[in-house]
Motif scaffolding. Structure first.
Motif, PDB file in Angstrom:
ATOM      1  N   LYS A   1       0.815  -1.221   0.000  1.00  0.00           N
ATOM      2  CA  LYS A   1       0.000   0.000   0.000  1.00  0.00           C
ATOM      3  C   LYS A   1       0.846   1.268   0.000  1.00  0.00           C
ATOM      4  CE  LYS A   1      -4.019  -1.938   2.441  1.00  0.00           C
ATOM      5  NZ  LYS A   1      -4.880  -1.807   3.653  1.00  0.00           N
ATOM      6  N   ARG A   2       2.178   1.088   0.005  1.00  0.00           N
ATOM      7  CA  ARG A   2       3.123   2.212   0.037  1.00  0.00           C
ATOM      8  C   ARG A   2       2.923   3.083   1.277  1.00  0.00           C
ATOM      9  NH1 ARG A   2       5.811   3.207  -4.850  1.00  0.00           N
ATOM     10  NH2 ARG A   2       5.186   1.810  -6.536  1.00  0.00           N
ATOM     11  N   LEU A   3       2.730   2.421   2.410  1.00  0.00           N
ATOM     12  CA  LEU A   3       2.584   3.120   3.685  1.00  0.00           C
ATOM     13  C   LEU A   3       3.825   2.876   4.537  1.00  0.00           C
ATOM     14  CD1 LEU A   3      -1.125   2.204   4.559  1.00  0.00           C
ATOM     15  CD2 LEU A   3      -0.279   4.407   3.725  1.00  0.00           C
ATOM     16  N   GLY A   4       4.372   3.935   5.117  1.00  0.00           N
ATOM     17  CA  GLY A   4       5.524   3.790   5.988  1.00  0.00           C
ATOM     18  C   GLY A   4       5.123   3.203   7.331  1.00  0.00           C
ATOM     19  N   ALA A   5       6.031   2.451   7.944  1.00  0.00           N
ATOM     20  CA  ALA A   5       5.725   1.825   9.236  1.00  0.00           C
ATOM     21  C   ALA A   5       7.002   1.543  10.003  1.00  0.00           C
ATOM     22  CB  ALA A   5       4.943   0.529   9.032  1.00  0.00           C
ATOM     23  N   LEU A   6       6.854   1.465  11.320  1.00  0.00           N
ATOM     24  CA  LEU A   6       7.975   1.172  12.212  1.00  0.00           C
ATOM     25  C   LEU A   6       7.445   0.273  13.323  1.00  0.00           C
ATOM     26  CD1 LEU A   6      10.956   1.877  12.460  1.00  0.00           C
ATOM     27  CD2 LEU A   6      10.326   3.926  13.723  1.00  0.00           C
ATOM     28  N   ILE A   7       7.913  -0.973  13.354  1.00  0.00           N
ATOM     29  CA  ILE A   7       7.417  -1.969  14.305  1.00  0.00           C
ATOM     30  C   ILE A   7       8.580  -2.455  15.162  1.00  0.00           C
ATOM     31  CG2 ILE A   7       6.220  -4.174  14.567  1.00  0.00           C
ATOM     32  CD1 ILE A   7       5.137  -3.733  11.679  1.00  0.00           C
ATOM     33  N   VAL A   8       8.507  -2.207  16.460  1.00  0.00           N
ATOM     34  CA  VAL A   8       9.565  -2.589  17.395  1.00  0.00           C
ATOM     35  C   VAL A   8       9.109  -3.814  18.182  1.00  0.00           C
ATOM     36  CG1 VAL A   8      10.979  -1.860  19.347  1.00  0.00           C
ATOM     37  CG2 VAL A   8      10.303  -0.187  17.607  1.00  0.00           C
ATOM     38  N   ILE A   9       9.876  -4.891  18.096  1.00  0.00           N
ATOM     39  CA  ILE A   9       9.558  -6.115  18.836  1.00  0.00           C
ATOM     40  C   ILE A   9      10.565  -6.263  19.968  1.00  0.00           C
ATOM     41  CG2 ILE A   9       9.100  -8.584  18.675  1.00  0.00           C
ATOM     42  CD1 ILE A   9       8.910  -8.241  15.637  1.00  0.00           C
ATOM     43  N   GLU A  10      10.086  -6.149  21.191  1.00  0.00           N
ATOM     44  CA  GLU A  10      10.977  -6.235  22.349  1.00  0.00           C
ATOM     45  C   GLU A  10      11.443  -7.667  22.561  1.00  0.00           C
ATOM     46  OE1 GLU A  10       9.968  -6.094  26.917  1.00  0.00           O
ATOM     47  OE2 GLU A  10      10.146  -4.037  26.179  1.00  0.00           O
TER      48      GLU A  10
ATOM     49  N   SER B   1      -4.395   8.218  10.128  1.00  0.00           N
ATOM     50  CA  SER B   1      -4.371   7.862  11.547  1.00  0.00           C
ATOM     51  C   SER B   1      -3.502   8.843  12.325  1.00  0.00           C
ATOM     52  CB  SER B   1      -3.825   6.443  11.725  1.00  0.00           C
ATOM     53  OG  SER B   1      -3.529   6.181  13.086  1.00  0.00           O
ATOM     54  N   PRO B   2      -3.942   9.270  13.507  1.00  0.00           N
ATOM     55  CA  PRO B   2      -3.124  10.190  14.315  1.00  0.00           C
ATOM     56  C   PRO B   2      -1.866   9.528  14.881  1.00  0.00           C
ATOM     57  CG  PRO B   2      -5.059   9.486  15.542  1.00  0.00           C
ATOM     58  CD  PRO B   2      -5.243   8.979  14.145  1.00  0.00           C
ATOM     59  N   LEU B   3      -1.765   8.198  14.765  1.00  0.00           N
ATOM     60  CA  LEU B   3      -0.627   7.475  15.328  1.00  0.00           C
ATOM     61  C   LEU B   3       0.382   7.041  14.270  1.00  0.00           C
ATOM     62  CD1 LEU B   3      -2.623   5.137  17.764  1.00  0.00           C
ATOM     63  CD2 LEU B   3      -1.496   7.297  18.328  1.00  0.00           C
ATOM     64  N   HIS B   4       0.155   7.387  13.010  1.00  0.00           N
ATOM     65  CA  HIS B   4       0.954   6.797  11.934  1.00  0.00           C
ATOM     66  C   HIS B   4       2.398   7.290  11.911  1.00  0.00           C
ATOM     67  CE1 HIS B   4       0.221  10.620   9.836  1.00  0.00           C
ATOM     68  NE2 HIS B   4       1.188  10.280   9.016  1.00  0.00           N
ATOM     69  N   ASP B   5       2.683   8.440  12.520  1.00  0.00           N
ATOM     70  CA  ASP B   5       4.042   8.982  12.462  1.00  0.00           C
ATOM     71  C   ASP B   5       5.014   8.288  13.413  1.00  0.00           C
ATOM     72  OD1 ASP B   5       3.957  10.808  10.436  1.00  0.00           O
ATOM     73  OD2 ASP B   5       3.229  12.438  11.697  1.00  0.00           O
ATOM     74  N   GLY B   6       4.501   7.653  14.443  1.00  0.00           N
ATOM     75  CA  GLY B   6       5.376   7.016  15.422  1.00  0.00           C
ATOM     76  C   GLY B   6       5.554   5.530  15.156  1.00  0.00           C
ATOM     77  N   ALA B   7       6.122   4.849  16.139  1.00  0.00           N
ATOM     78  CA  ALA B   7       6.351   3.407  16.043  1.00  0.00           C
ATOM     79  C   ALA B   7       5.357   2.662  16.924  1.00  0.00           C
ATOM     80  CB  ALA B   7       7.772   3.073  16.490  1.00  0.00           C
ATOM     81  N   VAL B   8       5.128   1.402  16.604  1.00  0.00           N
ATOM     82  CA  VAL B   8       4.369   0.532  17.493  1.00  0.00           C
ATOM     83  C   VAL B   8       5.356  -0.375  18.219  1.00  0.00           C
ATOM     84  CG1 VAL B   8       2.308   0.565  16.040  1.00  0.00           C
ATOM     85  CG2 VAL B   8       3.968  -1.274  15.765  1.00  0.00           C
ATOM     86  N   VAL B   9       5.025  -0.729  19.450  1.00  0.00           N
ATOM     87  CA  VAL B   9       5.874  -1.606  20.254  1.00  0.00           C
ATOM     88  C   VAL B   9       5.113  -2.889  20.553  1.00  0.00           C
ATOM     89  CG1 VAL B   9       7.056  -1.905  22.458  1.00  0.00           C
ATOM     90  CG2 VAL B   9       7.144   0.306  21.296  1.00  0.00           C
TER      91      VAL B   9
END
Length: 247
Positions: free
Chosen positions: A106-115, A147-155
């Protein structure tokens, strides 16, 4: 004696792939230099290093204050075994893989952090707590441009999507490719400070990348990403079955 070795093993796991390893290497070099200075009677160097090692305890506390704090927090929050079963862990990883590939398409940027072993909360600015089941649909909804959260990362922690909209420390490594954007620098930064596994999806070239220990590998397809994640989380050998099941 067994307990001592167990403690040493856990400490090594906690500092693995963090800056603490580099600092320990530096202390090791100083120790070798001290031995050489004694052997060849280099008086000045010997005197300086003696003063250094006389205050070694204080120096270690100062140098490793972040690692000590994280280790104590880790002991307090996490037992030596995980409450997530292998089946659940496999499902979480597969949802992350599907989510990353779909975001790329979908050409969407994302950042996924797996602890992993090192807690990441002390190194990041937590955004919105979610504490939800990890699904590819949830990941895609978070990283939609509206989405208001799209600029940050998910943990992702303990098999759950802990938080979204998190801000990560940028890498301070001067050798990082100057063409990399903020998202990739953040992925490298958090992987330098912790042993987290970070998946980054580029909004510009829609490539999926994997960052561990400050090293970024880009342009991964689904099978390669799956193989890498299964290996990192001790699920090697299950990736073939998973590819058939979740394809």
């Amino acid at each position: 004696m067994l307990l001592v070795w167990l403690i040493v093993y856990r400490v090594l796991l906690l500092i693995k792939q963090t800056r603490a390893v580099q600092m320990l290497s530096g202390l090791g070099i100083l120790a070798i230099t001290y031995i050489v200075s004694v052997w060849f009677e280099f008086a000045t160097i010997n005197w300086l290093l003696e003063k250094f090692f006389n205050n070694l305890f204080v120096i270690v506390v100062v140098l490793f204050q972040n690692e000590i704090r994280k280790a104590l927090a880790h002991i307090g929050r996490n037992p030596f075994f995980s409450s997530v079963s292998v089946v659940e862990e496999t499902q979480v990883i597969e949802e992350i893989i599907k989510g990353a590939v779909l975001l790329s398409q979908k050409r969407l940027g994302a950042l996924i952090v797996i602890e992993r072993e090192n807690p990441v909360e002390d190194s990041i600015e937590i955004g919105t707590h979610i504490d939800a089941t990890v699904t590819s649909e949830l990941l895609n909804s978070i990283f939609l441009s509206t989405s208001p959260l799209h600029d940050g990362a998910v943990v992702v922690k303990g098999g759950k999507l802990l938080a979204a909209g998190c801000f990560l420390p940028l890498s301070k490594n001067p050798n990082v490719d100057k063409n990399l954007g903020t998202r990739h620098r953040a992925a490298i930064g958090i992987s330098e400070e912790t042993d987290a596994v970070v998946i980054v999806v580029s909004e510009e070239n829609h490539q999926v990348g994997l960052c561990v220990g400050g090293q970024l590998t880009s342009d991964l397809d689904m099978p390669t990403l799956r193989q890498a994640l299964y290996s990192m989380f001790g699920l090697a050998g299950m990736d073939v079955d998973a590819e058939r099941k979740f394809a």
